[in-house]
Design a protein around this motif. Structure first.
Motif, PDB file in Angstrom:
ATOM      1  N   PHE A 264       0.782  -1.333  -0.011  1.00 48.86           N
ATOM      2  CA  PHE A 264       0.048   0.017   0.048  1.00 48.86           C
ATOM      3  C   PHE A 264       0.899   1.166   0.029  1.00 48.86           C
ATOM      4  CE2 PHE A 264      -2.426  -3.558   1.742  1.00 48.86           C
ATOM      5  CZ  PHE A 264      -3.732  -3.344   1.314  1.00 48.86           C
TER       6      PHE A 264
ATOM      7  N   ASN B 244       0.707   3.866   1.821  1.00 45.15           N
ATOM      8  CA  ASN B 244       0.785   4.540   3.235  1.00 45.15           C
ATOM      9  C   ASN B 244       1.377   3.224   4.082  1.00 45.15           C
ATOM     10  OD1 ASN B 244      -1.481   3.097   3.172  1.00 45.15           O
ATOM     11  ND2 ASN B 244      -2.695   4.924   4.403  1.00 45.15           N
TER      12      ASN B 244
ATOM     13  N   ALA C 132       0.805   0.561   5.522  1.00 45.91           N
ATOM     14  CA  ALA C 132      -0.200  -0.353   6.170  1.00 45.91           C
ATOM     15  C   ALA C 132       0.639  -1.389   6.954  1.00 45.91           C
ATOM     16  CB  ALA C 132      -1.338  -0.799   5.579  1.00 45.91           C
ATOM     17  N   ILE C 133       1.748  -0.975   7.664  1.00 49.93           N
ATOM     18  CA  ILE C 133       2.494  -1.585   8.393  1.00 49.93           C
ATOM     19  C   ILE C 133       1.747  -1.894   9.585  1.00 49.93           C
ATOM     20  CG2 ILE C 133       4.436  -2.052   9.891  1.00 49.93           C
ATOM     21  CD1 ILE C 133       5.002  -2.431   7.194  1.00 49.93           C
ATOM     22  N   PHE C 134       1.451  -3.294  10.295  1.00 48.36           N
ATOM     23  CA  PHE C 134       0.821  -3.501  11.567  1.00 48.36           C
ATOM     24  C   PHE C 134       1.772  -2.887  12.607  1.00 48.36           C
ATOM     25  CE2 PHE C 134      -0.196  -7.407   9.207  1.00 48.36           C
ATOM     26  CZ  PHE C 134      -1.011  -6.994   8.832  1.00 48.36           C
ATOM     27  N   ARG C 135       1.044  -1.733  13.165  1.00 50.80           N
ATOM     28  CA  ARG C 135       1.990  -0.876  13.934  1.00 50.80           C
ATOM     29  C   ARG C 135       2.331  -1.629  15.387  1.00 50.80           C
ATOM     30  NH1 ARG C 135      -2.276   3.922  13.892  1.00 50.80           N
ATOM     31  NH2 ARG C 135      -3.384   2.296  12.367  1.00 50.80           N
ATOM     32  N   HIS C 136       1.277  -2.616  15.794  1.00 49.65           N
ATOM     33  CA  HIS C 136       1.551  -3.283  17.017  1.00 49.65           C
ATOM     34  C   HIS C 136       2.596  -4.468  17.040  1.00 49.65           C
ATOM     35  CE1 HIS C 136      -1.496  -5.160  15.151  1.00 49.65           C
ATOM     36  NE2 HIS C 136      -1.378  -6.300  16.036  1.00 49.65           N
ATOM     37  N   MET C 137       2.915  -4.663  15.981  1.00 57.75           N
ATOM     38  CA  MET C 137       3.760  -5.695  15.614  1.00 57.75           C
ATOM     39  C   MET C 137       5.265  -5.443  15.482  1.00 57.75           C
ATOM     40  SD  MET C 137       1.773  -8.347  13.224  1.00 57.75           S
ATOM     41  CE  MET C 137      -0.052  -8.841  13.668  1.00 57.75           C
TER      42      MET C 137
ATOM     43  N   PHE D 272       3.692 -12.564   9.264  1.00 57.86           N
ATOM     44  CA  PHE D 272       2.213 -12.541   9.514  1.00 57.86           C
ATOM     45  C   PHE D 272       1.456 -13.773   8.446  1.00 57.86           C
ATOM     46  CE2 PHE D 272      -2.104 -11.325   8.817  1.00 57.86           C
ATOM     47  CZ  PHE D 272      -2.653 -11.304  10.103  1.00 57.86           C
TER      48      PHE D 272
ATOM     49  N   ASN E 160       7.326   2.282  14.334  1.00 53.78           N
ATOM     50  CA  ASN E 160       7.583   3.773  14.841  1.00 53.78           C
ATOM     51  C   ASN E 160       9.174   3.952  14.913  1.00 53.78           C
ATOM     52  OD1 ASN E 160       7.603   2.759  17.360  1.00 53.78           O
ATOM     53  ND2 ASN E 160       6.092   3.818  18.100  1.00 53.78           N
TER      54      ASN E 160
ATOM     55  N   ARG F 281       7.123  -8.335   3.589  1.00 50.19           N
ATOM     56  CA  ARG F 281       6.054  -8.761   4.132  1.00 50.19           C
ATOM     57  C   ARG F 281       5.135  -9.267   3.082  1.00 50.19           C
ATOM     58  NH1 ARG F 281       1.568  -5.064   7.447  1.00 50.19           N
ATOM     59  NH2 ARG F 281       1.075  -4.328   5.157  1.00 50.19           N
TER      60      ARG F 281
ATOM     61  N   ASP G 242      10.452  10.811   0.187  1.00 50.98           N
ATOM     62  CA  ASP G 242      11.270  11.774  -0.777  1.00 50.98           C
ATOM     63  C   ASP G 242      11.896  11.212  -1.821  1.00 50.98           C
ATOM     64  OD1 ASP G 242      10.897  13.039   1.812  1.00 50.98           O
ATOM     65  OD2 ASP G 242      12.876  12.931   2.508  1.00 50.98           O
TER      66      ASP G 242
ATOM     67  N   ALA H 256      -6.634   0.398   6.254  1.00 54.92           N
ATOM     68  CA  ALA H 256      -5.579  -0.191   5.495  1.00 54.92           C
ATOM     69  C   ALA H 256      -4.964  -1.460   6.173  1.00 54.92           C
ATOM     70  CB  ALA H 256      -4.488   1.007   5.273  1.00 54.92           C
ATOM     71  N   GLU H 257      -4.674  -1.552   7.310  1.00 56.64           N
ATOM     72  CA  GLU H 257      -4.198  -2.516   7.837  1.00 56.64           C
ATOM     73  C   GLU H 257      -4.921  -3.864   7.759  1.00 56.64           C
ATOM     74  OE1 GLU H 257      -2.104  -2.165  11.869  1.00 56.64           O
ATOM     75  OE2 GLU H 257      -2.007  -0.174  11.624  1.00 56.64           O
TER      76      GLU H 257
ATOM     77  N   ALA I 116      -4.559  -5.216   4.097  1.00 56.76           N
ATOM     78  CA  ALA I 116      -3.360  -5.684   4.162  1.00 56.76           C
ATOM     79  C   ALA I 116      -3.406  -7.111   4.752  1.00 56.76           C
ATOM     80  CB  ALA I 116      -2.209  -5.037   4.781  1.00 56.76           C
TER      81      ALA I 116
ATOM     82  N   MET J 128      -3.100 -10.821   2.546  1.00 55.82           N
ATOM     83  CA  MET J 128      -2.053 -11.931   3.057  1.00 55.82           C
ATOM     84  C   MET J 128      -2.869 -13.124   3.404  1.00 55.82           C
ATOM     85  SD  MET J 128       0.800  -9.936   4.961  1.00 55.82           S
ATOM     86  CE  MET J 128       0.151  -8.495   5.431  1.00 55.82           C
TER      87      MET J 128
ATOM     88  N   ILE K  41      -5.201  -8.159  14.170  1.00 54.36           N
ATOM     89  CA  ILE K  41      -4.818  -6.720  13.603  1.00 54.36           C
ATOM     90  C   ILE K  41      -5.693  -5.612  14.376  1.00 54.36           C
ATOM     91  CG2 ILE K  41      -4.760  -5.254  11.794  1.00 54.36           C
ATOM     92  CD1 ILE K  41      -2.876  -7.740  11.917  1.00 54.36           C
TER      93      ILE K  41
ATOM     94  N   PRO L  83      -5.585  -5.243  18.766  1.00 55.13           N
ATOM     95  CA  PRO L  83      -4.370  -4.760  19.352  1.00 55.13           C
ATOM     96  C   PRO L  83      -4.376  -3.209  19.228  1.00 55.13           C
ATOM     97  CG  PRO L  83      -4.080  -6.861  18.218  1.00 55.13           C
ATOM     98  CD  PRO L  83      -5.395  -6.620  17.757  1.00 55.13           C
ATOM     99  N   ASN L  84      -4.878  -2.891  17.833  1.00 56.77           N
ATOM    100  CA  ASN L  84      -4.940  -1.502  17.516  1.00 56.77           C
ATOM    101  C   ASN L  84      -5.745  -0.622  18.437  1.00 56.77           C
ATOM    102  OD1 ASN L  84      -2.585  -1.163  15.949  1.00 56.77           O
ATOM    103  ND2 ASN L  84      -4.134  -1.587  13.890  1.00 56.77           N
TER     104      ASN L  84
ATOM    105  N   LYS M 237      -7.129  -1.421  21.493  1.00 57.60           N
ATOM    106  CA  LYS M 237      -7.083  -1.895  22.975  1.00 57.60           C
ATOM    107  C   LYS M 237      -7.427  -0.720  23.803  1.00 57.60           C
ATOM    108  CE  LYS M 237      -2.265  -2.812  23.544  1.00 57.60           C
ATOM    109  NZ  LYS M 237      -1.045  -3.643  22.706  1.00 57.60           N
TER     110      LYS M 237
ATOM    111  N   GLY N 250       2.470   6.291  20.415  1.00 56.41           N
ATOM    112  CA  GLY N 250       1.957   5.696  19.075  1.00 56.41           C
ATOM    113  C   GLY N 250       2.180   6.410  18.089  1.00 56.41           C
TER     114      GLY N 250
ATOM    115  N   SER O 160       3.749   9.365  17.362  1.00 57.46           N
ATOM    116  CA  SER O 160       4.934  10.250  17.172  1.00 57.46           C
ATOM    117  C   SER O 160       5.995   9.552  16.379  1.00 57.46           C
ATOM    118  CB  SER O 160       5.552  10.742  18.435  1.00 57.46           C
ATOM    119  OG  SER O 160       6.184   9.632  19.143  1.00 57.46           O
TER     120      SER O 160
END
Lengths: 634, 280, 289
Positions: A80, A82, A84-89, A97, A131, A145, A164, C183-184, C187, C191, C202, C205-206, C208, C287, C289
């Motif tokens: 994607f 943007n 769409a990385i799983f931010r909590h993993m 995954f 992050n 991924r 950039d 989006a997540e 994704a 997969m 997915i 956890p986001n 919670k 989360g 920043s």
């Protein structure tokens, strides 16, 4: 074939975003979908992924029809814009995954993950959280991924759009290498021509939901078929001349048809493309023995240094009567411009032209685009007096070598064969010699909605509707309603054809002074060039207009005049008095105009134009052309 | 031509979540609320009008609307000040002050009611002090107003905070470059853009005040014609099994709240936001 | 956003905080006014609760808490929350998934309906259940035939509480899920993850932290609701009194110390709620920043 799309269409509400797109991508190929924003390229990609269901058409992956399968079962990798990385993993968990979902063993997962992170240049960063990564690194994770479970097809939706310039270039190179190494069939969507050329084995250009052309970058750049692709890819000069005794007449110059050029009828418009780097210039004429074809003498009006190349712009008076399609004539400009580039030199060099110099211009190479005349849609409907629309289409078709599609809506009890036959008979009567070209088209239902859909799907340049007689108030109401709908939903000009105009000798362009007023002048000029009509450009001035405003209006009209003159159209300008309506009606009356052109921008102005149109239609019997104004034309 | 017109959704669970959500809402909210209209429809308009306009009821309307309006105005001013200070200045204990704003959302209204009453009664910490300058708070309309200020404060502050945070610094910088002083910048550049949000916060506080019961019932004297609010009157009628009277009054209050809700929704549309973020 | 751009943005905001703002004395004046106002309206009443609770010493405090009626009120309050909160949790997730992930006609109407209980006065919220299930209620014949009592019984208290606290979880989740976008989840689907997989691995956890805060807020309101519960309860000591109702009874009996002792429990709950909110906000700002 790894990916086959056949006749994919998709609408969002009434908006047609993907129109009959078909394409085939071979195993291991990197295929690029190129288009500006809103061209429908991302929608096509999401349809392949199964994230959006198409309205019609089929999707085949690896020979298997997957149109009705959910995304989970298609075996694709999707990247994607943007990320769409799983931010909590962690990075590692993100990559694993898809493998976990497929219940791959822990050891195998680890092996795959290590291999892929190494491949995308993120070795040793598996423990990081998203992050803690830069944008470029996140996109590399997204790529790893998507490749982890060895999908048959990799889809990338503007993957570098949010990055950039410098990182974008790096990532492009690594993507190309990785794709080569793994050999996965890939479709990438982008709006960036440079990116498309650098990455694509083949590139397809999309515009307004339609796939225009596809081919290798070289083919598309040097030998495109359509004007849009020619102008969209890099700086291109496209000039419209005429076919004249087996040669191309371009203003004062006469050019031979290059070998392999598409066949053109005598007198038909011929569009030639030449890239800036093929434009040559020197103080004296080019010798006939060289490969360079002379097109005339021009003055240097702009000279820019951009590093490796120098950009020049020439103004050519000898191209009078030639329509420059690209770069388009600026409003009020009288002569065609030609863009040229040359290698820059540190010390000027021998062949250096200064600003204002008069030089001979020649082409070392040029390409003839496919003949494509204007496309008209004539609505032949019970609700409208269809015959006058057909007559008008014939008139315009003959003048411009255009083709007309004759649209007829079917009532529920109509027999298809009978209607077909009736139309054929009509056409034989109107065009006994088969000139101009007519096609017929039947729509299953009646009403404005079907007409709008046809206009959206068929990409017409002009819609022609027969106008009702003055006295028919109900008919006038219906026609203005349909006109408004077409203008708002398709953005195509609409001509209300009168049965009285068997020929168009005098044309009236009513224009507002200022930016939006330029569109109707442009379109009017194009039309007048084909039909050789005497054109009056008219502006109704405010009765209490300040001197300044009158001056501005006059300037606007003078510029319009320059433009018409550049197209070789005989013309005059007139300023009327407020109020607008009686003043225009009076001009139509006294000027004996056959066709009135009005502009309408935005839906509110379409409504006020509505009012004007219905008044003109009820009070006179001339034809009316309404041009929707596109504010972002050049 | 069109082989198949369907809007298949890629994400699953549409049917399930739609079914459950609508069922739950209907059983718990829509059907019970509808009974009010059902009950009122058994009254003739004359009866309804008579119940809804007795002098005692009119006095209660005046008090409920008047006190809520007054409290909302006080909150408009102080709430804006607090939001401004919290967003733009630095000072010690800022985080704590910020967290404290939500106290009225979190503290049960009964607790707030008894403690406000105790503090502001004539022998309370602040009440005794105010009594000396001749101001009586508890058991007067002023007390009701105070309780409503407590209840409504977070609505104004939490509506204004995000809006103030999103103000572009360039606006003020540009105005300053063009020679505007602080006062001019505030009143001519900033304030005009903040009106929709201020009005949203005001209406939210007002709407909440209209329906408030728990905190007021302790601090108000609950005397008919002077310190009896509409929710209390409804409660009294219920206790007397006067269901007709109670429903008639409830309908009036309900219509008032719905009108306010409509206003608030169109206001937040105006302010260009998806939904107001003040929590209750 | 890259770190560079983020820090530039920070620097820009810092500028506003420094020079193109009010002079420091004016700032101090405004800050003082704001803080005094907050103290008078919010802080003093909060302090008052704990001061009065412990006024007569710790013994009296604990004796008030261990009173039979207090204990039964605590039990009923916990029981009510234990039913209302999970119900509204499930509803909140379902409604948020529906509203934040799909576009369909009537979506805006649904969103407004979820807010309805907030627009209705608590007294009216209680009243509608009396109208439905009370002595002369519409559904009274049915529940009488079934032999259950709802009004003036715990069942009514649970119903009224569930009504009043219905929006809280959904209102916390909807904005968070809208902002995160789908989006997540898309994704994960590409997969090969199934719908439930996607939700548990997915989505959950986001959201919670927002979910946790929604539950805490919902719980605080469920335990503290007064008006609606007051209408349906009947105030039967030891049977249908929740903590807030018990406080009212004690207060009206001029047993102030006991009333404030019980209040202090709920005030503590309120403080926990405020801290939880601060933590959740801190988690999200970290989360993002």
């Amino acid at each position: 074939m790894a990916i086959v799309l056949s006749n994919i269409s998709k609408r969002f509400g009434e908006q047609l975003v993907v129109n009959q797109v078909s394409l085939e991508v071979e195993d291991g190929e990197l295929f690029v979908l190129l288009g500006s924003s809103g061209s429908g390229k991302s929608t096509v990609l999401r349809i392949i992924a199964g994230l959006i269901a198409p309205e019609s058409g089929r999707v085949k992956l690896q020979g298997k029809d997957v149109t009705d399968l959910p995304p989970q079962l298609r075996g694709i990798g999707f990247v994607f814009q943007n990320y769409a990385i799983f931010r909590h993993m962690t990075v590692a968990e993100n990559v694993e995954f898809g493998l976990k979902i497929r219940k791959v063993s822990r050891a195998e997962r680890r092996r795959r993950r290590e291999f892929l992170l190494e491949l995308v240049g993120l070795g040793g960063l598996g423990g990081r959280m998203p992050n803690q990564l830069s944008g470029g690194q996140r996109q590399r994770v997204a790529l790893a991924r998507a490749l982890a479970y060895e999908p048959a097809v990799l889809l990338l939706d503007e993957p570098f759009g949010a990055l950039d310039l410098k990182i974008r270039c790096q990532l492009r190179r690594s993507l190309k290498e990785i794709q080569r190494q793994i050999g996965v069939t890939t479709i990438l969507v982008t709006h960036d021509q440079e990116e498309a050329f650098e990455l694509g084995d083949r590139v397809a250009v999309l515009e307004r939901g339609r796939l225009l052309e596809s081919g290798s970058p070289q083919e598309l750049y040097y030998k495109p078929h359509t004007e849009f692709v020619a102008a969209f890819l890099g700086g291109g000069n496209v000039m419209v001349g005429r076919s004249d005794k087996g040669r191309i007449r371009l203003g004062a110059a006469v050019l031979p048809f290059p070998p392999g050029a598409p066949v053109h009828e005598e007198g038909a418009p011929v569009r030639i493309l030449f890239r800036p780097e093929t434009v040559k210039h020197q103080p004296e004429p080019f010798a006939a023995s060289t490969d360079v074809v002379t097109i005339g003498q021009g003055r240097v009006t702009l000279k820019t240094f951009t590093g490796p190349v120098e950009k020049l712009r020439f103004e050519l008076e000898t191209l009078q009567g030639v329509r420059p399609a690209a770069p388009a004539l600026a409003y009020g400009q009288r002569f065609a411009n030609i863009e040229a580039t040359q290698e820059s030199r540190s010390n000027g060099g021998s062949n250096d032209a200064a600003l204002g110099d008069l030089r001979w211009i020649g082409l070392s190479n040029f390409h003839v685009l496919d003949p494509s005349a204007l496309k008209f849609l004539a609505v032949f409907d019970r609700a409208q007096p269809g015959l006058s629309a057909v007559q008008m289409a014939k008139l315009l078709g003959l003048a411009s070598h255009g083709t007309t599609t004759l649209l007829k809506s079917l009532a529920p009890d109509d027999a298809v064969e009978a209607v077909q036959q009736e139309l054929q008979l009509l056409l034989q009567n109107i065009t006994p010699h088969g000139e101009p070209r007519f096609e017929t088209r039947l729509r299953p239902a009646q009403g404005g909605r079907e007409i709008t859909r046809e206009v959206q799907e068929g990409y017409y340049d002009l819609v022609i509707i027969g106008r009702p007689p003055q006295s028919d108030q109900e008919g006038v109401r219906r026609v203005t309603q349909l006109t408004r709908r077409l203008l708002i939903q398709s953005g195509v000009p609409v001509l209300l054809a009168s049965s009285a105009s068997s020929s168009i000798r005098r044309m009236l362009i009513c224009t507002a002074a200022g930016e939006p007023g330029k569109t109707d002048v442009r379109f009017g000029a194009r039309l007048a060039r084909h039909i050789h009509a005497f054109t009056t450009i008219f502006h109704a001035a405010h009765s209490k207009a300040s001197e300044e405003e009158v001056k501005r209006a006059r300037h606007h009209l003078e510029q319009a005049r320059e433009m018409l003159s550049a197209y070789d159209v005989p013309n005059e300008i007139k300023i009327g008095q407020e109020p607008v309506m009686p003043s225009i009606l009076n001009e139509i009356e006294t000027g004996k105009h056959d066709l009135v052109i009005l502009g309408a921008s935005g839906s509110s102005s379409v409504r006020s134009a509505d009012d004007l149109v219905s008044r003109i239609v009820t009070l006179t019997d001339c034809s009316v052309l309404i041009v929707p104004m596109v504010p972002d034309v050049d | 031509m069109v082989t198949r017109i369907q809007t298949k959704r890629a994400l699953p669970g549409f049917g399930l979540s739609l079914g459950f959500t609508v069922l739950y809402l209907s059983l718990l909210v829509l059907i019970p609320l509808a009974t009010i209209f059902l009950k009122v429809s058994t009254l003739s308009f004359g009866e309804f009008w008579q119940i809804a306009t007795t002098p005692r009821v009119l006095a209660a309307y005046r008090l409920s609307f008047g006190a809520s309006l007054a409290a909302a105005f006080i909150n408009l001013f102080f709430g804006f000040l607090v939001a401004w200070v919290l967003v733009r200045y630095r000072f010690p204990c800022k985080r704590m002050a910020d967290a404290l704003i939500d106290l009225p959302f979190a503290l049960p209204t009964a607790v707030a009611g008894i403690s406000l009453t105790t503090v502001y009664s004539s022998n309370g910490w602040l009440g005794s002090w105010l009594e000396r300058v001749g101001v009586k708070v508890a058991y007067t309309p002023l007390g009701i107003c105070l309780a409503l200020v407590f209840i409504g404060l977070p609505f104004v502050v939490r509506t204004m905070q995000p809006v103030l945070e999103e103000l572009e610094p360039e606006l003020e910088e540009a105005a300053a470059c063009m020679g505007a002083g602080r006062g001019q910048i505030f009143f001519r550049v900033l304030l005009p853009g903040l009106w929709p949000s201020l009005l949203t916060g005001f209406s939210l506080a007002f709407a909440r005040g209209l329906g408030e019961y728990g905190s007021i019932v302790f601090i108000a004297g609950n005397l008919p014609f002077s310190t009896e609010i509409v929710p209390l009157l409804i409660m009294t009628k219920l206790d007397q099994f006067d269901y007709k009277g109670a429903t008639a009054l409830a309908l009036v209050m309900l219509l008032a709240s719905f009108t306010l809700m409509l206003l608030i929704n169109s206001l937040s549309h105006l302010a260009g936001k998806k939904s107001h973020r003040a929590e209750v | 956003m890259t770190t560079m751009a983020a820090s530039a943005d920070l620097a820009r905001r810092a500028t506003v905080n420094n020079y193109s703002n009010e002079s420091r004395p004016v700032q101090i004046l405004l800050i003082s006014v704001a803080l005094i106002f907050l103290s008078l309206v919010l802080l003093v009443p909060l302090f008052c609760v704990f001061t009065y609770a412990f006024e007569k010493g710790i013994d009296v405090y604990f004796r008030a808490l261990s009173d039979t009626y207090t204990l039964s009120a605590i039990r009923l309050t916990l029981f009510t929350a234990a039913i209302a909160v999970p119900l509204n949790l499930i509803f909140g997730i379902s409604a948020a998934w529906l509203i934040a992930r799909f576009h369909f006609p009537g979506r805006q109407v649904l969103l407004t309906m979820i807010d309805l209980p907030l627009a209705v006065s608590p007294v009216i919220a209680g009243m509608i259940f009396v109208l439905l299930y009370g002595q002369r209620g519409l559904l009274h014949p049915i529940i009488e035939a079934l032999g259950i009592q709802i009004i003036f019984a715990p069942a009514g208290i649970v119903l009224a509480t569930t009504f009043v606290t219905l929006p809280f979880v959904a209102r916390e989740l909807v904005p968070v899920m809208l902002e995160q976008g789908s989006a997540e989840e898309e994704a994960a689907l590409t997969m090969g993850a199934s719908g439930w997989h996607t939700f548990f691995l997915i989505t959950l956890p986001n959201i919670k932290w927002a979910l946790l805060y929604g539950v805490i807020l919902c719980n605080a309101r469920a335990m503290g609701e007064f008006g609606a519960v007051s209408v349906v309860s009947g105030h039967i000591r030891g049977l249908t009194n929740t903590l807030p109702l018990h406080i009212e009874v004690l207060y009206n009996e001029y047993n102030f110390t006991a009333a404030f002792a019980v209040s202090s429990l709920l005030a503590l709950l309120a403080i926990v709620t405020l801290v939880a909110k601060a933590v959740v906000e801190w988690k999200y700002s970290k989360g993002n920043s």
